[in-house]
Design a protein around this motif. Structure first.
Motif, mmCIF file in Angstrom:
data_model
loop_
_atom_site.group_PDB
_atom_site.id
_atom_site.type_symbol
_atom_site.label_atom_id
_atom_site.label_comp_id
_atom_site.label_asym_id
_atom_site.label_seq_id
_atom_site.Cartn_x
_atom_site.Cartn_y
_atom_site.Cartn_z
ATOM 1 N N PHE A 186 0.661 -0.814 -0.119
ATOM 2 C CA PHE A 186 0.046 -0.329 0.353
ATOM 3 C C PHE A 186 0.987 1.277 -0.021
ATOM 4 O O PHE A 186 0.332 1.908 -0.666
ATOM 5 N N VAL A 187 1.332 1.524 0.671
ATOM 6 C CA VAL A 187 3.008 2.080 0.779
ATOM 7 C C VAL A 187 3.612 2.534 -0.548
ATOM 8 O O VAL A 187 3.634 3.776 -0.820
ATOM 9 N N GLN A 188 3.857 1.432 -1.053
ATOM 10 C CA GLN A 188 4.275 1.574 -2.372
ATOM 11 C C GLN A 188 3.403 2.035 -3.886
ATOM 12 O O GLN A 188 3.872 2.878 -4.535
ATOM 13 N N VAL A 189 2.287 1.512 -3.315
ATOM 14 C CA VAL A 189 0.848 2.498 -4.198
ATOM 15 C C VAL A 189 0.880 3.911 -4.050
ATOM 16 O O VAL A 189 0.850 4.445 -5.449
ATOM 17 N N ALA A 190 0.998 4.314 -2.928
ATOM 18 C CA ALA A 190 0.883 5.669 -2.647
ATOM 19 C C ALA A 190 1.997 6.568 -3.162
ATOM 20 O O ALA A 190 2.023 7.128 -3.495
ATOM 21 N N ILE A 191 3.432 5.635 -2.537
ATOM 22 C CA ILE A 191 4.482 6.502 -3.771
ATOM 23 C C ILE A 191 4.721 6.242 -4.786
ATOM 24 O O ILE A 191 4.799 7.513 -6.210
ATOM 25 N N GLU A 192 4.017 5.108 -5.792
ATOM 26 C CA GLU A 192 3.679 5.509 -7.404
ATOM 27 C C GLU A 192 3.074 6.973 -8.324
ATOM 28 O O GLU A 192 2.922 6.628 -9.173
ATOM 29 N N GLY B 205 13.653 5.078 -4.028
ATOM 30 C CA GLY B 205 13.352 3.055 -4.113
ATOM 31 C C GLY B 205 14.039 2.831 -2.818
ATOM 32 O O GLY B 205 12.313 3.090 -2.526
ATOM 33 N N GLU B 206 13.930 1.442 -2.288
ATOM 34 C CA GLU B 206 14.172 0.624 -0.810
ATOM 35 C C GLU B 206 14.191 1.349 0.353
ATOM 36 O O GLU B 206 13.394 1.606 0.943
ATOM 37 N N GLU B 207 14.849 2.669 0.247
ATOM 38 C CA GLU B 207 14.982 3.634 1.283
ATOM 39 C C GLU B 207 13.735 4.155 1.824
ATOM 40 O O GLU B 207 13.976 5.189 2.671
ATOM 41 N N LEU B 208 13.123 4.912 0.255
ATOM 42 C CA LEU B 208 11.999 6.204 0.810
ATOM 43 C C LEU B 208 10.471 4.626 0.625
ATOM 44 O O LEU B 208 9.923 5.291 1.871
ATOM 45 N N LEU B 209 10.578 4.048 0.186
ATOM 46 C CA LEU B 209 9.600 2.781 0.751
ATOM 47 C C LEU B 209 10.006 2.733 2.424
ATOM 48 O O LEU B 209 8.476 2.784 3.124
ATOM 49 N N ASP B 210 10.699 2.366 2.491
ATOM 50 C CA ASP B 210 11.114 1.742 4.058
ATOM 51 C C ASP B 210 11.113 3.458 4.913
ATOM 52 O O ASP B 210 10.130 2.425 6.350
ATOM 53 N N ALA B 211 11.237 3.906 4.440
ATOM 54 C CA ALA B 211 10.818 5.780 5.545
ATOM 55 C C ALA B 211 9.609 6.192 6.323
ATOM 56 O O ALA B 211 9.113 6.271 6.466
ATOM 57 N N VAL B 212 8.737 5.917 4.369
ATOM 58 C CA VAL B 212 7.442 6.057 4.135
ATOM 59 C C VAL B 212 6.618 5.011 5.138
ATOM 60 O O VAL B 212 6.028 5.446 6.020
ATOM 61 N N HIS B 213 6.762 3.975 5.015
ATOM 62 C CA HIS B 213 6.165 3.151 5.916
ATOM 63 C C HIS B 213 6.649 2.793 7.452
ATOM 64 O O HIS B 213 5.597 3.184 8.007
ATOM 65 N N LYS B 214 7.855 3.480 7.552
ATOM 66 C CA LYS B 214 8.398 3.758 9.022
ATOM 67 C C LYS B 214 7.449 4.855 9.715
ATOM 68 O O LYS B 214 6.926 4.878 10.938
ATOM 69 N N ALA B 215 7.321 5.697 8.957
ATOM 70 C CA ALA B 215 7.002 6.867 9.216
ATOM 71 C C ALA B 215 4.957 6.927 9.285
ATOM 72 O O ALA B 215 4.084 7.439 9.888
ATOM 73 N N TYR B 216 4.747 6.029 8.610
ATOM 74 C CA TYR B 216 3.265 5.652 8.603
ATOM 75 C C TYR B 216 3.186 4.706 10.018
ATOM 76 O O TYR B 216 1.896 4.996 10.450
ATOM 77 N N ILE B 217 4.078 3.846 10.412
ATOM 78 C CA ILE B 217 3.142 3.364 11.460
ATOM 79 C C ILE B 217 3.548 3.793 12.410
ATOM 80 O O ILE B 217 2.665 3.686 13.328
ATOM 81 N N ALA B 218 4.545 4.816 12.816
ATOM 82 C CA ALA B 218 4.664 5.335 13.817
ATOM 83 C C ALA B 218 4.061 6.635 14.039
ATOM 84 O O ALA B 218 2.997 7.158 15.189
ATOM 85 N N ALA B 219 3.015 7.633 13.000
ATOM 86 C CA ALA B 219 1.798 7.690 12.446
ATOM 87 C C ALA B 219 0.877 7.103 13.518
ATOM 88 O O ALA B 219 -0.221 7.447 14.156
ATOM 89 N N LEU B 220 0.464 5.764 13.201
ATOM 90 C CA LEU B 220 -0.743 5.027 13.553
ATOM 91 C C LEU B 220 -0.950 4.896 15.216
ATOM 92 O O LEU B 220 -1.434 4.976 16.085
ATOM 93 N N ARG B 221 0.562 4.952 15.955
ATOM 94 C CA ARG B 221 0.980 4.581 17.588
ATOM 95 C C ARG B 221 0.567 5.509 18.044
ATOM 96 O O ARG B 221 -0.077 5.953 19.015
#
Length: 185
Positions: free
Chosen positions: A57-63, A148-164
């Motif tokens: 879902f993060v990859q789709v948002a990035i694309e 790339g993967e660095e962007l994907l991981d950073a956005v995913h981590k930020a999304y999890i932090a926002a949920l927490r």
């Protein structure tokens, strides 16, 4: 049933379907239940467990340069009673097998009936409080030079932090009976 679901905007959660909806232009949005089948097997009254290991879902948002909006529904696990098969049991293995083969699974659940409160397929009369967080934009991550993967991981981590953060800010007000938050990766 198909026509009713389509009239409500229900569609496949495939990457192709998500991209098609997001490319319709401004104001287009999709709502995904990120945890899906794996999270449904973790459902238990009075608890709150999220399964957040997936990153599609993060990859789709990035694309699509779409914003991710964290949303939590407090009390949804109390709408039905469930039987949670413990990991390692035969029943759980069957559920996981069905999940792998069919791409979905249904937990064993029951609610109330039309004229009784003991058993049925209707949800119990419990409040569900839905809270929405601030949209998470992809652009600030790109501005930092992430790709790339660095962007994907950073956005995913930020999304999890926002949920927490969203959970912690609202748990006391929305649902006093929640016992714990457990993020399973």
């Amino acid at each position: 049933l198909r026509e009713v679901l389509l009239s409500f905007g229900v569609c496949s959660c495939s990457r192709k379907s998500c991209n098609s909806i997001l490319n319709r232009g401004p104001g287009s949005a999709i709502c995904l239940v990120v945890g899906g089948a794996a999270e449904s097997l973790e459902t238990q009254e009075g608890t709150y467990r999220l399964v957040l290991g997936r990153k599609g879902f993060v990859q789709v948002a990035i694309e699509n340069n779409a914003e991710l909006v964290p949303v939590i529904a407090f009390g949804e696990t109390d709408a039905f009673d469930t039987f949670s098969a413990k990991p390692g049991t035969i029943l759980r293995e069957i559920q996981v097998f069905i999940q792998r083969k069919l791409k979905f699974t249904v937990p064993i659940f029951w609610g109330r009936g039309m004229f009784n409160t003991n058993f049925g397929l209707m949800p119990k009369r419990r409040p569900i409080h839905v809270v929405t967080g601030e949209p998470l934009s992809i652009q600030p991550f790109r501005d930092r030079g992430l790709e790339g993967e660095e962007l994907l991981d950073a956005v995913h981590k930020a999304y999890i932090a926002a949920l927490r953060r969203l959970f912690d800010e609202n748990k006391d007000e929305c649902e006093a009976g929640i016992k714990r938050l457990s993020l399973i990766h």
